[in-house]
Design an enzyme around this catalytic site. Structure first.
Site, PDB file in Angstrom:
ATOM      1  CE  LYS A 146      10.082  -1.239 -23.220  1.00  0.00           C
ATOM      2  NZ  LYS A 146       9.460  -0.816 -21.176  1.00  0.00           N
ATOM      3  CD  GLU A 195       1.946   4.289 -19.698  1.00  0.00           C
ATOM      4  OE1 GLU A 195       1.808   2.894 -19.382  1.00  0.00           O
ATOM      5  OE2 GLU A 195       2.970   4.939 -19.901  1.00  0.00           O
TER       6      GLU A 195
HETATM    7  C1  LIG Z   1       0.954  -2.852 -23.168  1.00  0.00           C
HETATM    8  C2  LIG Z   1       0.839  -1.769 -22.291  1.00  0.00           C
HETATM    9  O1  LIG Z   1       0.874  -1.715 -20.489  1.00  0.00           O
HETATM   10  C3  LIG Z   1       2.650  -0.735 -20.633  1.00  0.00           C
HETATM   11  C4  LIG Z   1       3.492  -2.050 -20.119  1.00  0.00           C
HETATM   12  C5  LIG Z   1       4.163  -2.254 -19.337  1.00  0.00           C
HETATM   13  C6  LIG Z   1       5.295  -2.923 -18.598  1.00  0.00           C
HETATM   14  O2  LIG Z   1       5.397  -3.374 -19.860  1.00  0.00           O
HETATM   15  O3  LIG Z   1       5.463  -3.039 -18.174  1.00  0.00           O
HETATM   16  C7  LIG Z   1       3.737  -1.696 -18.468  1.00  0.00           C
HETATM   17  C8  LIG Z   1       2.737  -0.866 -18.525  1.00  0.00           C
HETATM   18  C9  LIG Z   1       2.486   0.242 -19.720  1.00  0.00           C
HETATM   19  O4  LIG Z   1       3.000   0.889 -20.382  1.00  0.00           O
HETATM   20  C10 LIG Z   1      -1.170  -2.734 -21.667  1.00  0.00           C
HETATM   21  O5  LIG Z   1      -1.302  -2.680 -20.335  1.00  0.00           O
HETATM   22  O6  LIG Z   1      -1.473  -3.351 -22.190  1.00  0.00           O
END
Ligand SMILES: C=C(O[C@@H]1C=C(C(=O)O)C=C[C@H]1O)C(=O)O
Length: 397
Positions: A146, A195
């Site tokens: 990932k 988060e």
């Molecule tokens: C990186 C970001 O978000 C992150 C990535 C996510 C995803 O890929 O689904 C979800 C929430 C966060 O952990 C962002 O908001 O810039």
């Protein structure tokens, strides 16, 4: 602190948020703590990965204690890349009180608006497509499972941003977020993160990783459909599982017990649905680990970087045309007794007068679709577009 909110739309003065125009004011507000700080007594710029980091922290706390402060605090930001300098400081003045938990909608400042004079995505749409396609190729031919890739939106606004008004809007529009306003050398890092990387209360650790996202809709039925599809999505469940597994593996050697939900739950911000897992753990008996030792083991999680971490980091540096700096790093505070709270610096902007930079990233796995990642990152930027009161900007373009 109990704050009663009279029934009017905007009064930063009431909350002393207006002090925010003194550009050295730090604010971090969660449902657990409101920390405000001002002035610089001592600074720490050592990168978290440096061997001397904890020594430098202890030295600062000792010096503050010699000045008569019982339980001094450090506030500031930690970059995405742990080899880069932190911007932490022991403030001249600080307070830690009960959070603002009253009727946040009263904060909404409907007259607060900005027009965009210029905008540019970095990378632009074509560059973004190439970046994700290159990542997908690597995911098929490498040990990479990932990778989180991001874009930046640079805006020039019609006037200089009033930070206290922006902050009241951020709080009003995103009542359950981690609100922050952190003065940095390059501007003010301000936002509403959903988060939590880590909250430490004595020996107890809390973390709330998110991964797996869907854009919300104003249409109720469509919104429900999007949330249901997210919960059923194998791709998103896989993305989420990678993050939870990494945090669990990092915590196991440090803790005596851990509670974590067996299945992710759904959480929503006003603009996004996410898969979320609440984690609670107790540090091993007689543990001498500081909150920074824990952060070093966790950050950056696969929600911000990817997995395996080193390989994902390497590919991010090669693929992204921008330096993330403090975006997708951490913002928060900690005290000399070992308590602290650090949220992930997302859904945020860096503001310097009328120049604004927004950031958004998305997790890429083999089943990812290029255009969906573009739309997801644009949807994530909507949190801050709304907070600035920017209307009619279609950031999918
Ligand atoms: C990186 C970001 O978000 C992150 C990535 C996510 C995803 O890929 O689904 C979800 C929430 C966060 O952990 C962002 O908001 O810039």
């Amino acid at each position: 602190m109990d704050v009663a909110f009279p029934d009017y739309d905007y009064d930063a003065e009431l909350l002393s948020l207006s002090d925010q125009h003194k550009t050295d004011l730090f604010l971090f507000n969660s449902s657990h703590n409101l920390v405000r700080a001002r002035g610089v007594s001592q600074k720490i710029e050592t990168p978290l990965s440096a061997k001397t980091f904890q020594h430098d922290v202890n030295k600062v706390f000792d010096a503050e204690q010699r000045k008569g402060i019982d339980n001094p605090i450090l506030v500031g930001a930690i970059p995405f890349d742990l080899d880069q300098p932190c911007q932490l400081l022991a403030p001249k003045w600080s307070e830690r009180v009960k959070p603002f938990s009253a009727d946040f909608p009263a904060f909404k400042d409907k007259d607060f608006s900005h027009q965009i004079i210029n905008h540019a995505f970095k990378p632009d749409h074509t560059g973004f497509v190439n970046m994700i396609e290159a990542a997908l190729l690597t995911l098929n031919h490498d040990d990479l499972k990932k990778i989180v890739l991001s874009k930046i939106l640079e805006l020039t606004l019609d006037r200089s941003v009033d930070i206290p008004r922006l902050l009241t809007n951020i709080m009003g529009q995103n009542p359950s977020a981690y609100h922050f306003s952190v003065p940095l050398e390059s501007g003010i890092l301000i936002g509403a993160s959903p988060e939590l990387l880590i909250r430490k209360e004595g020996n107890t650790l809390y973390s709330n990783p998110l991964a797996g996202s869907a854009k919300r809709s104003k249409d109720l039925q469509e919104d429900r459909r999007a949330s249901h599809a997210l919960q059923q999505s194998k791709k998103d469940q896989y993305e989420h599982r990678i993050v939870v597994d990494a945090i669990r593996s990092a915590l196991i050697p440090m803790v005596q017990s851990m509670k974590l939900e067996a299945q992710p739950s759904l959480i929503s911000t006003p603009t996004m649905w996410h898969l979320s897992t609440q984690i609670e753990a107790i540090l091993a008996k007689d543990s001498e680990l500081s909150i920074f030792d824990v952060i070093k083991q966790l950050h950056p999680t696969p929600a911000m970087c990817g997995t395996p971490t080193g390989l994902a980091h390497h590919h991010i540096s090669a693929l992204e045309p921008h330096k993330r700096g403090f975006f997708s790093g951490l913002v928060g505070w900690c005290d000399a007794q070992g308590n602290g709270e650090w949220a992930i610096a997302i859904r945020c902007a860096e503001v310097a007068s009328n120049k604004v930079r927004l950031f958004a990233g998305a997790g890429v796995v083999p089943d990812s679709c290029v255009e969906s990642e573009w739309r997801e990152t644009s949807a994530k930027m909507q949190t801050m577009i709304n907070a600035f009161g920017i209307k009619g900007f279609n950031n999918d373009d």
